[in-house]
Design an enzyme around this catalytic site. Sequence first.
Site, PDB file in Angstrom:
ATOM      1  N   ASP A 106       8.054  -0.309   7.653  1.00 18.54           N
ATOM      2  CA  ASP A 106       8.573   0.713   8.572  1.00 18.54           C
ATOM      3  C   ASP A 106       7.405   1.613   8.991  1.00 18.54           C
ATOM      4  O   ASP A 106       6.739   2.203   8.141  1.00 18.54           O
ATOM      5  CB  ASP A 106       9.661   1.515   7.846  1.00 18.54           C
ATOM      6  CG  ASP A 106      10.338   2.547   8.754  1.00 18.54           C
ATOM      7  OD1 ASP A 106       9.698   3.036   9.708  1.00 18.54           O
ATOM      8  OD2 ASP A 106      11.500   2.888   8.478  1.00 18.54           O
TER       9      ASP A 106
ATOM     10  N   ASP B 135      10.960  -0.110  14.831  1.00 21.93           N
ATOM     11  CA  ASP B 135       9.735  -0.003  14.011  1.00 21.93           C
ATOM     12  C   ASP B 135       9.945  -0.466  12.572  1.00 21.93           C
ATOM     13  O   ASP B 135       9.248  -0.034  11.676  1.00 21.93           O
ATOM     14  CB  ASP B 135       9.225   1.441  14.025  1.00 21.93           C
ATOM     15  CG  ASP B 135      10.029   2.353  13.110  1.00 21.93           C
ATOM     16  OD1 ASP B 135      11.228   2.068  12.881  1.00 21.93           O
ATOM     17  OD2 ASP B 135       9.459   3.330  12.610  1.00 21.93           O
ATOM     18  N   GLU B 136      10.919  -1.336  12.370  1.00 25.34           N
ATOM     19  CA  GLU B 136      11.316  -1.656  11.007  1.00 25.34           C
ATOM     20  C   GLU B 136      11.702  -3.139  10.902  1.00 25.34           C
ATOM     21  O   GLU B 136      12.439  -3.640  11.752  1.00 25.34           O
ATOM     22  CB  GLU B 136      12.538  -0.782  10.708  1.00 25.34           C
ATOM     23  CG  GLU B 136      13.041  -0.722   9.346  1.00 25.34           C
ATOM     24  CD  GLU B 136      14.377   0.035   9.336  1.00 25.34           C
ATOM     25  OE1 GLU B 136      15.028   0.008   8.310  1.00 25.34           O
ATOM     26  OE2 GLU B 136      14.778   0.592  10.385  1.00 25.34           O
TER      27      GLU B 136
END
Length: 388
Positions: free
Chosen positions: A14, A108-109
């Site tokens: 992340d 973003d993960e």
Amino acid sequence: MTQSNLERLIFHADLDAFYVEVERQYDHSLRGKPVIVGGMGPRGVVSTASYEAREFGVHSAQSTVVARKLCPEGTFLPSNHALYSEISKKFMAILREFSPIVISVSIDEAYLDMTGTKDIYGPPQKAAEEIRKNIQNGIGLPVSIGIGPNRLVAKVCTEYAKPDGIFQIQQVEAENFFGPQPVRNLPGIGPKAEEALGNLNIFTLKQLANAPVGLLRRALGPNRADYIRPRARGIDNEPLQERGKAKSISAETTFETDISGQSEMIKIVKQLSERVGARLRKSGQLARGATIKLRYRDFTTITRQRTFPNPNDGDQAIYETAQALLVKAMKERRESIRLIGVSVTGLGPKATQLSLLDTHPTADSDTSFALDRIRDRFGNEAISRGTQ
Ligand code: TTP
Ligand code: MG
């Protein structure tokens, strides 16, 4: 730290304060300062805040007006979604260099299945450092990585890794690690569930794990309670796959009269495994695990699942796993059975999965393919592997 090559190894990556860190790349003067990215109008909300701004109580989804009051010296910037999504694609592409099984869950993960990669990247911490280095070199952003035996533990570990770090918990440590944490730290427990549990004086994950099943079922509903209870101990056997894309191939047999002999059950599990295996190979996919379903005389039905050491499409892997699950279930409840089912789960495309993770020769798969051809020509009963 010892970690067998076949133990499940899941990474959760992340990016840290993603939108802010992207903005900082374009304006170095923003580094080390409170920065807030979000909607700038009177009704705008904060997308994210730098860790410096978080110290002031600023957080995502908060009204920007409130954030300005909390952090008057902060720099407030509008968001640039097109740019962030372009960088997100590069982030995912870098992760895919490390594993063919990368499940992105937000901009973003992502989760990476790193099972069996020790020979390639070394111990997990080293692999995670390598990923962090490549992300730094490739897109210039800090990323935190949680490492665990499953998706759940890896996700919780990321919170401890942040910012800009790595944190790992092994399965044997998971229960003690989870125990003292507030229930809210468990992914899937929101404010409502937290409140419902609080009314039962359940505040920690240890209390949740040890709570009477009936009590939990009444508070959360039976399905949710059964799902959450083992998770409170860090147990999560779900294969890593896209949510909502869960697919399986299954076969089951209902008996005219209930059967009670274990050897007879094993014979049936073998036939079902071969049926499922043939359909799996025809589909051109690999499975990540197998499940058995048993229905007892009183109609109660259980399922038991186990992940393969490597994605597989061989009869032997399916049969061995299904048989082990059957034997274990029979030890727990020795009773006659009216239905047995076998299925394979966590299906994914073959070409990519085989390339990296399956470093072992696929003799099982090859033999099974050969048997498929013979069965196709001469019928299902023509040939069967010897039971070991
Ligand atoms: P997150 O990963 O939740 O947050 P983050 O990357 O900013 O910070 P960290 O991971 O270090 O805690 O979300 C990723 C991006 O998604 C975030 O930078 C902005 C956007 N986002 C929103 O627009 N609204 C939101 O409510 C959240 C939570 C995130
Ligand atoms: Mg983030």
